[in-house]
Design an enzyme around this catalytic site. Structure first.
Site, PDB file in Angstrom:
ATOM      1  N   ALA A  66       0.873  -1.174   0.000  1.00  0.00           N
ATOM      2  CA  ALA A  66       0.000   0.000   0.000  1.00  0.00           C
ATOM      3  C   ALA A  66       0.911   1.225   0.000  1.00  0.00           C
ATOM      4  O   ALA A  66       2.067   1.141   0.438  1.00  0.00           O
ATOM      5  CB  ALA A  66      -0.873  -0.017   1.246  1.00  0.00           C
ATOM      6  N   GLY A 111       0.719  -5.075   0.726  1.00  0.00           N
ATOM      7  CA  GLY A 111      -0.451  -5.110  -0.164  1.00  0.00           C
ATOM      8  C   GLY A 111      -0.144  -5.758  -1.512  1.00  0.00           C
ATOM      9  O   GLY A 111      -1.049  -6.246  -2.186  1.00  0.00           O
ATOM     10  N   GLU A 114      -0.428  -9.351  -0.898  1.00  0.00           N
ATOM     11  CA  GLU A 114      -1.865  -9.604  -0.702  1.00  0.00           C
ATOM     12  C   GLU A 114      -2.618  -9.582  -2.038  1.00  0.00           C
ATOM     13  O   GLU A 114      -3.531 -10.371  -2.253  1.00  0.00           O
ATOM     14  CB  GLU A 114      -2.428  -8.554   0.271  1.00  0.00           C
ATOM     15  CG  GLU A 114      -1.883  -8.748   1.680  1.00  0.00           C
ATOM     16  CD  GLU A 114      -2.269  -7.619   2.628  1.00  0.00           C
ATOM     17  OE1 GLU A 114      -1.897  -6.459   2.358  1.00  0.00           O
ATOM     18  OE2 GLU A 114      -2.956  -7.886   3.626  1.00  0.00           O
ATOM     19  N   GLU A 134       4.655  -5.571   7.329  1.00  0.00           N
ATOM     20  CA  GLU A 134       3.906  -4.522   8.046  1.00  0.00           C
ATOM     21  C   GLU A 134       4.373  -4.322   9.474  1.00  0.00           C
ATOM     22  O   GLU A 134       4.323  -3.201  10.000  1.00  0.00           O
ATOM     23  CB  GLU A 134       2.404  -4.839   8.036  1.00  0.00           C
ATOM     24  CG  GLU A 134       1.708  -4.620   6.701  1.00  0.00           C
ATOM     25  CD  GLU A 134       1.809  -5.807   5.748  1.00  0.00           C
ATOM     26  OE1 GLU A 134       2.554  -6.773   6.052  1.00  0.00           O
ATOM     27  OE2 GLU A 134       1.144  -5.778   4.701  1.00  0.00           O
TER      28      GLU A 134
HETATM   29  N1  COA Z   1       4.616   3.164  -0.376  1.00  0.00           N
HETATM   30  C1  COA Z   1       5.021   4.353  -0.849  1.00  0.00           C
HETATM   31  N2  COA Z   1       6.196   4.538  -1.465  1.00  0.00           N
HETATM   32  C2  COA Z   1       6.988   3.459  -1.615  1.00  0.00           C
HETATM   33  C3  COA Z   1       6.627   2.187  -1.144  1.00  0.00           C
HETATM   34  C4  COA Z   1       5.381   2.057  -0.510  1.00  0.00           C
HETATM   35  N3  COA Z   1       4.936   0.893  -0.049  1.00  0.00           N
HETATM   36  N4  COA Z   1       7.628   1.333  -1.415  1.00  0.00           N
HETATM   37  C5  COA Z   1       8.579   2.041  -2.048  1.00  0.00           C
HETATM   38  N5  COA Z   1       8.190   3.327  -2.168  1.00  0.00           N
HETATM   39  C6  COA Z   1       8.907   4.440  -2.788  1.00  0.00           C
HETATM   40  C7  COA Z   1      10.081   4.900  -1.938  1.00  0.00           C
HETATM   41  O1  COA Z   1       9.637   5.772  -0.927  1.00  0.00           O
HETATM   42  C8  COA Z   1      10.939   5.572  -2.980  1.00  0.00           C
HETATM   43  O2  COA Z   1      10.371   6.815  -3.298  1.00  0.00           O
HETATM   44  P1  COA Z   1      11.371   8.115  -3.434  1.00  0.00           P
HETATM   45  O3  COA Z   1      12.303   7.737  -4.570  1.00  0.00           O
HETATM   46  O4  COA Z   1      10.418   9.224  -3.792  1.00  0.00           O
HETATM   47  O5  COA Z   1      12.076   8.231  -2.115  1.00  0.00           O
HETATM   48  C9  COA Z   1      10.736   4.693  -4.229  1.00  0.00           C
HETATM   49  O6  COA Z   1       9.493   3.989  -4.014  1.00  0.00           O
HETATM   50  C10 COA Z   1      11.828   3.661  -4.430  1.00  0.00           C
HETATM   51  O7  COA Z   1      11.948   2.923  -3.235  1.00  0.00           O
HETATM   52  P2  COA Z   1      13.349   2.751  -2.427  1.00  0.00           P
HETATM   53  O8  COA Z   1      13.001   2.463  -1.015  1.00  0.00           O
HETATM   54  O9  COA Z   1      14.223   3.893  -2.714  1.00  0.00           O
HETATM   55  O10 COA Z   1      13.894   1.457  -3.172  1.00  0.00           O
HETATM   56  P3  COA Z   1      14.904   0.383  -2.548  1.00  0.00           P
HETATM   57  O11 COA Z   1      15.335  -0.473  -3.685  1.00  0.00           O
HETATM   58  O12 COA Z   1      15.965   1.040  -1.734  1.00  0.00           O
HETATM   59  O13 COA Z   1      14.002  -0.492  -1.533  1.00  0.00           O
HETATM   60  C11 COA Z   1      12.048  -1.721  -0.847  1.00  0.00           C
HETATM   61  C12 COA Z   1      12.947  -1.273  -2.025  1.00  0.00           C
HETATM   62  C13 COA Z   1      10.842  -2.432  -1.463  1.00  0.00           C
HETATM   63  C14 COA Z   1      12.820  -2.689   0.060  1.00  0.00           C
HETATM   64  C15 COA Z   1      11.620  -0.472  -0.049  1.00  0.00           C
HETATM   65  O14 COA Z   1      11.084   0.488  -0.949  1.00  0.00           O
HETATM   66  C16 COA Z   1      10.548  -0.754   0.985  1.00  0.00           C
HETATM   67  O15 COA Z   1      10.843  -1.294   2.034  1.00  0.00           O
HETATM   68  N6  COA Z   1       9.288  -0.386   0.684  1.00  0.00           N
HETATM   69  C17 COA Z   1       8.193  -0.538   1.623  1.00  0.00           C
HETATM   70  C18 COA Z   1       7.736  -1.962   1.647  1.00  0.00           C
HETATM   71  C19 COA Z   1       6.635  -2.116   2.669  1.00  0.00           C
HETATM   72  O16 COA Z   1       6.817  -1.945   3.853  1.00  0.00           O
HETATM   73  N7  COA Z   1       5.438  -2.477   2.177  1.00  0.00           N
HETATM   74  C20 COA Z   1       4.303  -2.699   3.019  1.00  0.00           C
HETATM   75  C21 COA Z   1       3.562  -1.438   3.224  1.00  0.00           C
HETATM   76  S1  COA Z   1       2.246  -1.681   4.349  1.00  0.00           S
END
Ligand code: COA
Length: 260
Positions: A66, A111, A114, A134
């Site tokens: 999400a 999400g 999911e 989460e």
């Molecule tokens: N919601 C909103 N933005 C998200 C996102 C999410 N779930 N997942 C990634 N993004 C955004 C990042 O904030 C970043 O945006 P920015 O460039 O404007 O800062 C962009 O996507 C790229 O992500 P980044 O974190 O820089 O990539 P990465 O390769 O270093 O890491 C992940 C990848 C997937 C490990 C990391 O993005 C992450 O942990 N995301 C959240 C995953 C999560 O917790 N999902 C469950 C949500 S309830």
């Protein structure tokens, strides 16, 4: 309706619905969920389209969850609605009488995992990564993950993934039964999904709808679980730990949880 955050492409009676917010790793914003709902309803109602594939744009992510930026200021009642809204859209996918396969490329987290689990089954590319992280944000899966992950891989494995927030790769997902097949890359995964769907759509549509419905009915006794999940998600969203988890994600640091 023209879409902003998804793309659709119809070929040979199979529609590919691609979540398309590459810059945000295809995170599911509210607008994206609305568009996905619209696309699924249209697909369900269009007799000329026989099957669907849901995938993510680019190669880095299927859907990274999400959209966390929309969690800001979420109170308990908003959080409950947030959860039920996603649950309802994913239920449309699960209960669709026409086949829907997820082609999972890159990250399928929160999400995203999911969404993949709401599809009838899943094909992953070698680089796919699955998880329900989460707890790192001080919350829980809220779009049906607590239910479907447990249904698909069993309680022990499901709890381990949800309690640790660990991310697993495509081969581990295959071993656990979370995905049916692993392909070399996204193109090969799409081709595999297309081949399977071409086979499925030669069968009697009523029979296909019936097996989907019957398989889903195995779990209908657990319907309450979705209600419990939405309430638990809302409760988690009113904690200090959730504020801390959210802030830590935005500030790109490790959260410090206090149990309140
Ligand atoms: N919601 C909103 N933005 C998200 C996102 C999410 N779930 N997942 C990634 N993004 C955004 C990042 O904030 C970043 O945006 P920015 O460039 O404007 O800062 C962009 O996507 C790229 O992500 P980044 O974190 O820089 O990539 P990465 O390769 O270093 O890491 C992940 C990848 C997937 C490990 C990391 O993005 C992450 O942990 N995301 C959240 C995953 C999560 O917790 N999902 C469950 C949500 S309830």
């Amino acid at each position: 309706m023209s879409y902003k955050n998804i793309k659709t492409n119809l070929f040979d009676e199979i529609i590919v619905i691609e979540i398309s917010r590459e810059g945000k790793l295809n995170a599911l914003s509210g607008d994206t969920l609305d568009e996905l709902k619209e696309a699924i309803l249209r697909f369900s109602q269009n007799s000329e389209v026989k099957a669907a594939i849901i995938t993510g744009a680019g190669t880095k992510a299927f859907v990274a969850g999400a959209d966390i930026s929309e969690f800001q200021g979420l109170n308990e009642s908003d959080a409950y609605k947030f959860s039920v809204r996603g649950q309802d859209i994913f239920a449309l996918i699960e209960n669709c009488y026409k086949p829907i396969i997820a082609v999972v490329n890159g990250f399928a987290l929160g999400g995203g995992c999911e969404l993949a689990m709401a599809c009838h089954f899943r094909i992953a590319s070698e680089d796919a990564k699955f998880g329900q992280p989460e707890v790192n944000l001080g919350i829980i899966p809220g779009y049906g993950g607590t239910q479907r992950l447990t249904q698909l891989i069993g309680k022990g494995r499901s709890l381990e993934l949800m309690m640790t927030g660990d991310i697993i790769d495509a081969q581990q997902a295959l071993q656990m039964g979370l995905v049916n097949h692993v392909a070399k890359d996204k193109l090969e995964a799409l081709a595999k999904a297309r081949n399977l769907l071409q086979k499925i759509i030669t069968k009697a549509p009523i029979a296909i709808g019936a097996v989907i419905n019957c398989a889903n009915s195995v779990f209908k006794q657990n319907l309450d679980g979705y209600q419990i999940e939405a309430t638990a998600f809302a409760n988690a969203c009113k904690t200090k730990d959730f504020k801390e988890g959210f802030n830590a994600f935005i500030e790109k640091r490790t959260p410090k949880f206090i149990g309140k």
